[in-house]
Scaffold this motif. Structure first.
Motif, PDB file in Angstrom:
ATOM      1  N   LEU A  90       0.831  -1.199   0.000  1.00 27.56           N
ATOM      2  CA  LEU A  90       0.000   0.000   0.000  1.00 27.56           C
ATOM      3  C   LEU A  90       0.867   1.251   0.000  1.00 27.56           C
ATOM      4  CD1 LEU A  90      -2.644   1.595   0.284  1.00 27.56           C
ATOM      5  CD2 LEU A  90      -2.493   1.223   2.762  1.00 27.56           C
ATOM      6  N   LEU A  91       1.898   1.271   0.820  1.00 31.61           N
ATOM      7  CA  LEU A  91       2.776   2.431   0.861  1.00 31.61           C
ATOM      8  C   LEU A  91       3.427   2.678  -0.498  1.00 31.61           C
ATOM      9  CD1 LEU A  91       4.131   4.703   2.411  1.00 31.61           C
ATOM     10  CD2 LEU A  91       5.893   3.070   3.134  1.00 31.61           C
ATOM     11  N   ALA A  92       3.847   1.622  -1.167  1.00 32.69           N
ATOM     12  CA  ALA A  92       4.418   1.772  -2.502  1.00 32.69           C
ATOM     13  C   ALA A  92       3.410   2.406  -3.456  1.00 32.69           C
ATOM     14  CB  ALA A  92       4.879   0.421  -3.036  1.00 32.69           C
ATOM     15  N   ASP A  93       2.157   1.972  -3.377  1.00 33.24           N
ATOM     16  CA  ASP A  93       1.121   2.518  -4.257  1.00 33.24           C
ATOM     17  C   ASP A  93       0.848   3.982  -3.929  1.00 33.24           C
ATOM     18  OD1 ASP A  93      -0.961   2.797  -6.070  1.00 33.24           O
ATOM     19  OD2 ASP A  93      -1.901   0.903  -5.518  1.00 33.24           O
ATOM     20  N   MET A  94       0.816   4.312  -2.633  1.00 36.90           N
ATOM     21  CA  MET A  94       0.644   5.710  -2.216  1.00 36.90           C
ATOM     22  C   MET A  94       1.788   6.567  -2.754  1.00 36.90           C
ATOM     23  SD  MET A  94      -0.520   4.876   1.692  1.00 36.90           S
ATOM     24  CE  MET A  94      -0.343   6.538   2.290  1.00 36.90           C
ATOM     25  N   ALA A  95       3.016   6.056  -2.633  1.00 38.30           N
ATOM     26  CA  ALA A  95       4.178   6.806  -3.107  1.00 38.30           C
ATOM     27  C   ALA A  95       4.107   7.003  -4.616  1.00 38.30           C
ATOM     28  CB  ALA A  95       5.460   6.075  -2.709  1.00 38.30           C
ATOM     29  N   ARG A  96       3.766   5.943  -5.340  1.00 33.86           N
ATOM     30  CA  ARG A  96       3.643   6.061  -6.793  1.00 33.86           C
ATOM     31  C   ARG A  96       2.589   7.098  -7.168  1.00 33.86           C
ATOM     32  NH1 ARG A  96       0.123   3.088 -10.488  1.00 33.86           N
ATOM     33  NH2 ARG A  96      -1.195   3.025  -8.628  1.00 33.86           N
ATOM     34  N   LEU A 136      11.219  -3.356   9.023  1.00 31.84           N
ATOM     35  CA  LEU A 136      11.640  -2.443   7.965  1.00 31.84           C
ATOM     36  C   LEU A 136      12.486  -3.179   6.926  1.00 31.84           C
ATOM     37  CD1 LEU A 136      11.856   0.400   6.739  1.00 31.84           C
ATOM     38  CD2 LEU A 136      13.780   0.835   8.295  1.00 31.84           C
ATOM     39  N   ALA A 137      13.367  -4.042   7.401  1.00 29.26           N
ATOM     40  CA  ALA A 137      14.202  -4.822   6.472  1.00 29.26           C
ATOM     41  C   ALA A 137      13.349  -5.714   5.580  1.00 29.26           C
ATOM     42  CB  ALA A 137      15.206  -5.663   7.264  1.00 29.26           C
ATOM     43  N   ASP A 138      12.259  -6.250   6.125  1.00 27.81           N
ATOM     44  CA  ASP A 138      11.352  -7.074   5.327  1.00 27.81           C
ATOM     45  C   ASP A 138      10.544  -6.220   4.338  1.00 27.81           C
ATOM     46  OD1 ASP A 138      12.182  -9.366   6.645  1.00 27.81           O
ATOM     47  OD2 ASP A 138      10.513  -9.344   8.074  1.00 27.81           O
ATOM     48  N   SER A 139      10.207  -4.998   4.753  1.00 26.27           N
ATOM     49  CA  SER A 139       9.322  -4.158   3.940  1.00 26.27           C
ATOM     50  C   SER A 139      10.010  -3.551   2.731  1.00 26.27           C
ATOM     51  CB  SER A 139       8.742  -3.028   4.807  1.00 26.27           C
ATOM     52  OG  SER A 139       7.879  -3.534   5.800  1.00 26.27           O
ATOM     53  N   LEU A 140      11.271  -3.166   2.866  1.00 23.98           N
ATOM     54  CA  LEU A 140      11.935  -2.431   1.784  1.00 23.98           C
ATOM     55  C   LEU A 140      11.964  -3.207   0.467  1.00 23.98           C
ATOM     56  CD1 LEU A 140      14.723  -0.765   3.914  1.00 23.98           C
ATOM     57  CD2 LEU A 140      13.000   0.465   2.568  1.00 23.98           C
ATOM     58  N   PRO A 141      12.299  -4.504   0.451  1.00 18.68           N
ATOM     59  CA  PRO A 141      12.227  -5.237  -0.822  1.00 18.68           C
ATOM     60  C   PRO A 141      10.804  -5.363  -1.354  1.00 18.68           C
ATOM     61  CG  PRO A 141      13.626  -6.399   0.754  1.00 18.68           C
ATOM     62  CD  PRO A 141      12.917  -5.328   1.508  1.00 18.68           C
ATOM     63  N   ARG A 142       9.830  -5.440  -0.464  1.00 20.69           N
ATOM     64  CA  ARG A 142       8.438  -5.524  -0.913  1.00 20.69           C
ATOM     65  C   ARG A 142       8.003  -4.210  -1.558  1.00 20.69           C
ATOM     66  NH1 ARG A 142       5.149  -7.758   4.205  1.00 20.69           N
ATOM     67  NH2 ARG A 142       3.384  -7.246   2.821  1.00 20.69           N
ATOM     68  N   ILE A 143       8.434  -3.091  -0.977  1.00 24.00           N
ATOM     69  CA  ILE A 143       8.126  -1.788  -1.577  1.00 24.00           C
ATOM     70  C   ILE A 143       8.755  -1.689  -2.957  1.00 24.00           C
ATOM     71  CG2 ILE A 143       8.579   0.684  -1.368  1.00 24.00           C
ATOM     72  CD1 ILE A 143       8.340   0.279   1.709  1.00 24.00           C
ATOM     73  N   GLU A 144      10.023  -2.068  -3.062  1.00 24.45           N
ATOM     74  CA  GLU A 144      10.721  -2.010  -4.346  1.00 24.45           C
ATOM     75  C   GLU A 144      10.032  -2.897  -5.381  1.00 24.45           C
ATOM     76  OE1 GLU A 144      14.605  -3.207  -3.127  1.00 24.45           O
ATOM     77  OE2 GLU A 144      15.049  -1.317  -2.114  1.00 24.45           O
ATOM     78  N   LEU A 147       6.651  -1.296  -6.496  1.00 20.81           N
ATOM     79  CA  LEU A 147       6.869  -0.140  -7.370  1.00 20.81           C
ATOM     80  C   LEU A 147       7.157  -0.576  -8.799  1.00 20.81           C
ATOM     81  CD1 LEU A 147       8.988   2.175  -5.041  1.00 20.81           C
ATOM     82  CD2 LEU A 147       6.697   2.656  -5.914  1.00 20.81           C
ATOM     83  N   GLY A 148       7.751  -1.750  -8.954  1.00 27.51           N
ATOM     84  CA  GLY A 148       8.055  -2.255 -10.285  1.00 27.51           C
ATOM     85  C   GLY A 148       6.870  -2.881 -10.996  1.00 27.51           C
ATOM     86  N   LYS A 149       5.756  -3.088 -10.281  1.00 23.31           N
ATOM     87  CA  LYS A 149       4.587  -3.741 -10.857  1.00 23.31           C
ATOM     88  C   LYS A 149       3.435  -2.791 -11.142  1.00 23.31           C
ATOM     89  CE  LYS A 149       5.503  -8.041  -8.289  1.00 23.31           C
ATOM     90  NZ  LYS A 149       4.990  -8.951  -7.225  1.00 23.31           N
ATOM     91  N   LEU A 150       3.470  -1.589 -10.611  1.00 25.45           N
ATOM     92  CA  LEU A 150       2.312  -0.705 -10.665  1.00 25.45           C
ATOM     93  C   LEU A 150       2.095  -0.140 -12.069  1.00 25.45           C
ATOM     94  CD1 LEU A 150       2.938   1.138  -7.293  1.00 25.45           C
ATOM     95  CD2 LEU A 150       1.038  -0.410  -7.795  1.00 25.45           C
ATOM     96  N   ASN A 151       0.845   0.057 -12.409  1.00 23.78           N
ATOM     97  CA  ASN A 151       0.448   0.601 -13.698  1.00 23.78           C
ATOM     98  C   ASN A 151      -0.557   1.727 -13.472  1.00 23.78           C
ATOM     99  OD1 ASN A 151      -0.031   1.043 -16.395  1.00 23.78           O
ATOM    100  ND2 ASN A 151      -1.395  -0.717 -16.647  1.00 23.78           N
TER     101      ASN A 151
END
Length: 262
Positions: A90-96, A136-144, A147-151
């Motif tokens: 969700l955070l990745a989508d918000m950032a995008r 946080l260590a678990d989340s950072l790769p998930r965020i990355e 971000l690579g999948k969003l359209n």
């Protein structure tokens, strides 16, 4: 000494969203942009960190969405987002989304979280400092990954800023994931942290010059600035609180930046 890789010096302002009406915060953001700052930050808390503990306060990411429309030049971001408060995808989508609204001006600032009142009042498990850093260590790769999948995709590679000075875990995460490291303290503290960060970068095979060094500052830039520049710091952020957001505290840093950049 870590070089700044010929980075131009930058000035940020953190508009702490406490003890103020939103009109004042919006005017301060616009005023900071007009003054010439490079980045306008807020923070990710639910209650004031100082002053009246039940005082006025606003939420971080909805505000960033508003700033994305209300500004046109400055970069914007949280200093820093608390990883615990939102699912990483969700955070990745918000950032995008904020990145697209702003035309590519978002910095994704993130940290492990520390303000226990936020957790208790909003129903998050506080746990331990080590546990939050592991999360946080678990989340950072998930965020990355997200971000690579969003359209549509982000407009650029969104810069990741990691805040904190923990020498064993936080700085290791900076070496692996961050484009910007944000720290606190005087030049001697920053010098020690930078040396440790450089070693973590060597351990993972990364050029430490790829990571911009950022520091919270106050007082005279002529006195503090050169000492931090000598440690590779190129981003200097002044914290301002409500209700008035005295931008005159930022002006000397902008003038000093411009003299240094030539």
């Amino acid at each position: 000494m870590t070089t700044a890789s010929n980075r131009r010096l930058r000035v940020g302002v953190q508009l702490q969203p406490q003890h103020a009406d939103y009109d004042s915060i919006r005017r301060a953001a616009a005023g900071a942009e007009d003054l010439g700052v490079d980045i306008v930050f807020n923070w990710d808390h639910f209650y004031p960190l100082y002053g009246e503990p039940e005082g006025k306060h606003f939420e971080c990411w909805t505000m960033l969405g508003a700033w994305a429309e209300a500004t046109s030049r400055v970069e914007i971001g949280a200093l820093v987002t608390c990883n615990s408060y939102r699912n990483p995808e969700l955070l990745a989508d918000m950032a995008r989304t904020v990145d697209n609204i702003s035309g590519g001006r978002l910095i994704l600032g993130i940290g492990s979280g520390w303000f226990e009142k936020d957790y208790d009042e909003y129903g998050y498990e506080f746990g331990t400092a080590g546990g939050r850093l592991n999360d946080l260590a678990d989340s950072l790769p998930r965020i990355e990954s997200r971000l690579g999948k969003l359209n549509p995709a982000p407009t650029r590679k969104i810069p990741v800023l990691i805040g904190g000075g923990g020498e064993k875990k936080t700085l290791k995460l900076v070496a692996k994931h961050a484009d910007i490291w944000h720290g606190f303290g005087d030049a001697e503290v920053v010098e020690r942290k930078v040396k440790i960060l450089d070693q973590h970068c060597a351990d993972v095979g990364r050029d430490p010059a790829e990571i911009e060094r950022s520091c919270a500052v106050e007082g005279s830039p002529d006195e503090l600035g050169p000492k931090l520049v000598a440690q590779g710091v190129s981003l200097f952020t002044v914290g301002l609180t409500g209700p008035d957001y005295d931008l005159s505290k930022v002006k000397p840093w902008i003038d000093w930046r411009d003299r240094q950049n030539g």
